[in-house]
Enzyme design. Sequence first.
Site: not given
Ligand SMILES: [Zn+2]
Length: 369
Positions: A60, A284, A322, A324, A327, A353
Amino acid sequence: MPVGTVATVKGVPQDLLEELGVQILLGNTYHLYLRPGVETVRRMGGLHRFMSWERSILTDSGGFQVFSLNDLRKVSEEGVTFRSHLDGSSHFFSPESAMAAQIGLGADIIMAFDECTEFPADRERVRSSMELTLRWAARSKRYFEEHKSEVPWRTDANVGTAALGCPAERSSAVALSQDQTAATAELRSAGQPRAAVPTQALFGIVQGGMDRELRRESALRTVEIGFAGYAIGGLSVGEPREVTREIVASTLEHLPKDAPRYLMGVGTPEEIALYARMGVDMMDCVLPTRAARHGLLFTSEGKISIKQARFAEDDGSLDPACGCRVCRRYSRAYLRHLYASNELLAQVLNTIHNVSFYLDTMRAVRHSI
Ligand SMILES: [Zn+2]
């Protein structure tokens, strides 16, 4: 774009960000300018090499941090005098010095220097602030055009080092602009291959407060100056969400469809899906990473606060929908325990996560498109 304020997404190493599928990170010029300093980053080969991140980076302009972190800032036609939030020392940003800093940091996409208008503000104030941003946009572009060859990775003899990939490919993948097309044409006529002269892409920022007419004028005049992409700035500064949505919609109408359109500083998972549907290409927000550090987790079942006692013996995964690594492996009970014990790992796992959830949200949006 996950936010990596000082060249790190707090708590998450770069190889994990790659595994999550992060394509581009945002770095804050204001913070990097103060620490470690632009010259240090330049001498280390630029941000990509310094932080060992070969994918895209956007910095930025520093304008927003000067606005949000400095009650004592002083704005003049020339630029902004502000005090460091680290040690109180006095500094000055102008469109030219903000460009020089971003060229020195060497991100793929850099932003014109703008004034983020405070909210609320009366119409005269919003107009004069918008006019100042337009004059600064023209100065930013002029400086960039004269100095764009000074990026740190140009001094790598343009060997396209295997470890870092080619910056030209990175920028063109994210933003193939009119400017770059023109630059390419120039180069071809000079008989040079495009990859030999990589440059950054400069985006302009539309201001104009919460006034639809001023937003329209700011958009049209910013496009007239001509940038590789266009950002909508000055939102998420305390106005009601409904107003944000209205201003985004009325600004998008006046931005070219064939250039990236970037909405700065939003939002919740629902909001980013909504804005993407409205035609925004890039966003963002510190929300997923900052909220994670406060134990606030975004899930397919809504936002939860992992510190709550009801999770103390909850053996289920954080978000059953999820996939990920957090998880897949840990229970809510364990995540709650880490958070309650103020363990560093709590921040790391929570951030992984939340970033994963945001990326999944955008993947679903892309798939639906
Ligand atoms: Zn997750």
